[in-house]
Motif scaffolding. Structure first.
Motif, PDB file in Angstrom:
ATOM      1  N   GLY A  30       0.838  -1.188  -0.067  1.00  0.00           N
ATOM      2  CA  GLY A  30       0.146  -0.115  -0.007  1.00  0.00           C
ATOM      3  C   GLY A  30       0.741   1.200   0.086  1.00  0.00           C
TER       4      GLY A  30
ATOM      5  N   ASP B  40      -1.368  -5.801   3.991  1.00  0.00           N
ATOM      6  CA  ASP B  40       0.157  -5.570   4.357  1.00  0.00           C
ATOM      7  C   ASP B  40       0.137  -5.960   5.672  1.00  0.00           C
TER       8      ASP B  40
ATOM      9  N   ALA C  71      -4.602  -1.911  -1.537  1.00  0.00           N
ATOM     10  CA  ALA C  71      -3.349  -2.680  -1.744  1.00  0.00           C
ATOM     11  C   ALA C  71      -2.819  -2.574  -0.163  1.00  0.00           C
ATOM     12  N   ALA C  72      -3.195  -1.681   0.560  1.00  0.00           N
ATOM     13  CA  ALA C  72      -2.598  -1.751   2.054  1.00  0.00           C
ATOM     14  C   ALA C  72      -3.390  -2.423   2.914  1.00  0.00           C
ATOM     15  N   ARG C  73      -4.699  -3.018   2.679  1.00  0.00           N
ATOM     16  CA  ARG C  73      -5.509  -3.694   3.590  1.00  0.00           C
ATOM     17  C   ARG C  73      -4.799  -4.938   4.049  1.00  0.00           C
TER      18      ARG C  73
ATOM     19  N   LEU D 122      -0.101   3.792   6.525  1.00  0.00           N
ATOM     20  CA  LEU D 122      -1.102   3.170   5.707  1.00  0.00           C
ATOM     21  C   LEU D 122      -2.395   3.738   5.580  1.00  0.00           C
TER      22      LEU D 122
ATOM     23  N   ASP E  16      -7.064   2.714   0.357  1.00  0.00           N
ATOM     24  CA  ASP E  16      -6.096   1.987  -0.635  1.00  0.00           C
ATOM     25  C   ASP E  16      -6.168   0.532  -0.224  1.00  0.00           C
TER      26      ASP E  16
ATOM     27  N   PRO F 269      -5.605   2.046   5.003  1.00  0.00           N
ATOM     28  CA  PRO F 269      -6.687   0.749   4.426  1.00  0.00           C
ATOM     29  C   PRO F 269      -7.883   1.360   3.900  1.00  0.00           C
TER      30      PRO F 269
END
Lengths: 266, 291
Positions: free
Chosen positions: A145, A173, A169-171, A162, A167, A164
């Motif tokens: 993310g 991580d 993609a960050a969720r 981050l 974003d 989330p």
């Protein structure tokens, strides 16, 4: 008195050299693929400069011994051409030694640090802050993310900043406080600093790299032994600097997969 | 003697009569040399005392050091120093030793005393500059010592004062508010004193050598002071603006050494566009020749 001093110079020299010859205090075990080249270079440097040190001190001791001979009839020998050629020879010799070490050493350093990471490297993000290290894995989607410094909040565990909520993609991580890596697998780290300068020092990997605020710095290595090793900060970073450390855990591939799954589940 | 100095244009001055002009604000290179030496001695004893305190603390971390709480009740409650006070003492030890001892004693003190004698000059080329450079250095010393007595204590960023630790202010930790300001101001003033001194040494060596004292005949130590002066002129001329930029970052909201997106004490710092490496380059342009 002069002779006593000469003996003292030689004895102290031999004792100091013996510590190095016997490896009394020596480097820790090396668990990286690039470590042997660095250790080899260090040994060459120590041998070269050690021999010069030994020769210089022994000659000094010899001259002190001779000069303490107070026989007035003793003929004083003069180096042919006076002192100037001697000084010039010393400068050229030491200059060649330093230049050789610089060129050979920078080649070794460049082969380790300037070479690109392997294409199949496992990418891990590292964030240093006063006074801890945090490590981030991309999670099942294989995507990191984005970083938002304004979202950084240590209280809620958002060490990387981050987002989330917005974003995707960050969720997934994974953020942890130890660097866990599979053995014999190339690893690519990206070093970020949240606040001030820190350093990523792992003696067993022969890596010491500063975190420089404002710059992302890549570091790559492959660990060859499983185990738990220390990561410490070696750049003065404030009041808790003395206590800033984390651990590198090198696991077998299957243990690593299992560990990662357990983290992703959380 | 009179002819020689007239021929070389040395500055002659009548012997001072008052105590103040003779021993305090003296134009005599020997008196100034001794003053520099006295300042270096004072700094070395303070620096040594600090290293004893650090060593004692390392040996017996829990032992209360008598009277240390009088120096700083916050830094050493009941005489046991805190980790941050240890870093303060380390910073002050390094700064005192590198700047006020290693630069002052071998160069400014012995150089002032012996250079004119060795090359056959009556005095330094600019005696008034010489007096000014000592007293400027003395003011720098007072600013540095003042850091012990401000509320948050001396800075904890080490003698190299790496940004952004040294640049963002009190959010980075104790000693990094007023203490670090005093450090930066002190070093900037020190640079001015050293620049004046270096100019004086260069002018004296080049212009005031006695008859027959060619450069190749100059004693080794005079050569050493001359080369040191040339290097000092280049090095301190870089450290001075670096310190001014650091002071601006700390007090005027500029961002020479602070990049965007830094979070300290849970606060996003209001800076962007600076370079951390800029400080390191500027500092070590001075630091390498210095050490």
């Amino acid at each position: 008195m002069g002779k006593l001093f000469a003996v003292a110079v030689i004895v102290i020299t031999l004792i100091s050299v013996s510590f190095f010859v016997m490896h009394t205090w020596w480097m820790p075990v090396d668990i990286s693929t690039t470590g042997p080249a660095i250790d080899h270079q260090l040994e060459e440097t120590m041998t070269g400069s050690g021999l010069l040190f030994l020769a210089g001190q022994l000659v000094l001791g010899l001259f002190v011994w001779q000069a303490s001979n107070k026989n007035p009839a003793r003929k004083i020998k003069i180096f042919p051409g006076g002192a100037n050629p001697l000084v010039a020879a010393a400068i050229i010799l030491v200059g060649i030694e330093i230049l050789t070490l610089t060129f050979v050493g920078s080649k070794v350093w460049g082969a380790v640090n300037l070479a690109p990471a392997a294409a199949d490297s496992l990418h891990i993000d590292v964030q240093a802050e006063q006074f801890a290290f945090y490590f981030r894995y991309a999670g099942p989607d294989g995507q990191f993310g984005g970083l938002h410094p304004d979202k950084i909040d240590d209280g809620s565990g958002n060490y990387f900043g981050l987002d989330p909520a917005n974003d995707v993609a960050a969720r997934d991580d994974v953020v942890v406080g130890s660097l866990v890596v599979p053995v014999n697998h190339p690893i690519l780290l990206t070093l970020h600093s949240k606040d001030v300068g820190h350093s990523f020092y792992v003696p067993v990997l022969r890596i010491q790299q500063d975190f420089v605020p404002g710059i992302e710095i890549p570091v790559h290595f492959t660990a060859t032994q499983t185990g738990k090793f220390e990561i410490v900060c070696t750049q003065l970073c404030g009041l808790g600097h003395y206590n800033m450390k984390a651990y590198l855990q090198v696991m077998t591939e299957s243990d690593y997969e299992q560990w990662l799954k357990s983290q992703e589940g959380q | 003697m009179h002819e020689t100095s007239a021929a070389h244009g040395a500055h002659q001055h009548a012997a001072p009569t008052s105590f103040i002009r003779k021993h305090v604000f003296s134009l005599d290179h020997k008196v100034i040399g001794k003053q520099y030496y006295g300042l270096a001695l004072l700094a070395v004893f303070i620096g040594m005392g600090l290293s004893w305190l650090m060593r004692i603390h390392l040996g017996w971390p829990a032992w209360p050091i008598p009277l240390l709480d009088k120096l700083s009740a916050v830094g050493a409650p009941q005489g046991v120093m805190t980790p941050e006070y240890y870093l303060s003492l380390m910073t002050m030890h390094g700064t005192l030793m590198v700047f006020f001892v290693l630069t002052n004693a071998p160069f400014a003190a012995f150089g002032n005393y012996f250079l004119p004698i060795q090359i056959g000059a009556e005095d330094m080329a600019f005696p008034r500059f010489n007096m000014m450079s000592f007293w400027t250095t003395f003011v720098a010393f007072l600013f540095m010592m003042a850091a012990f007595f401000v509320s948050d204590g001396p800075p904890i960023s080490g003698w190299t004062a790496y940004a952004p630790l040294s640049a963002v202010g009190g959010d980075a930790g104790p000693g990094l508010a007023m203490g670090q300001n005093l450090w930066a101001i002190s070093i900037a003033i020190f640079c001015i004193g050293s620049l004046l001194g270096a100019l004086n040494f260069i002018a004296t060596t080049l212009d005031l050598r006695t008859k027959g004292m060619s450069l190749a005949r100059m004693p080794y130590s005079s050569w050493a002071w001359f080369v040191t002066s040339v290097i000092a002129l280049l090095a301190f001329a870089v450290l001075l603006p670096a310190c001014i930029l650091l002071i601006l970052d700390r007090t005027a909201g500029t961002s020479f050494f602070i990049p965007a997106g830094l979070v300290l004490s849970d606060k996003l710092q209001p800076h962007s566009g600076g370079s951390v490496l800029l400080w390191q380059h500027l500092f070590w342009f001075f630091g390498h020749p210095e050490v």
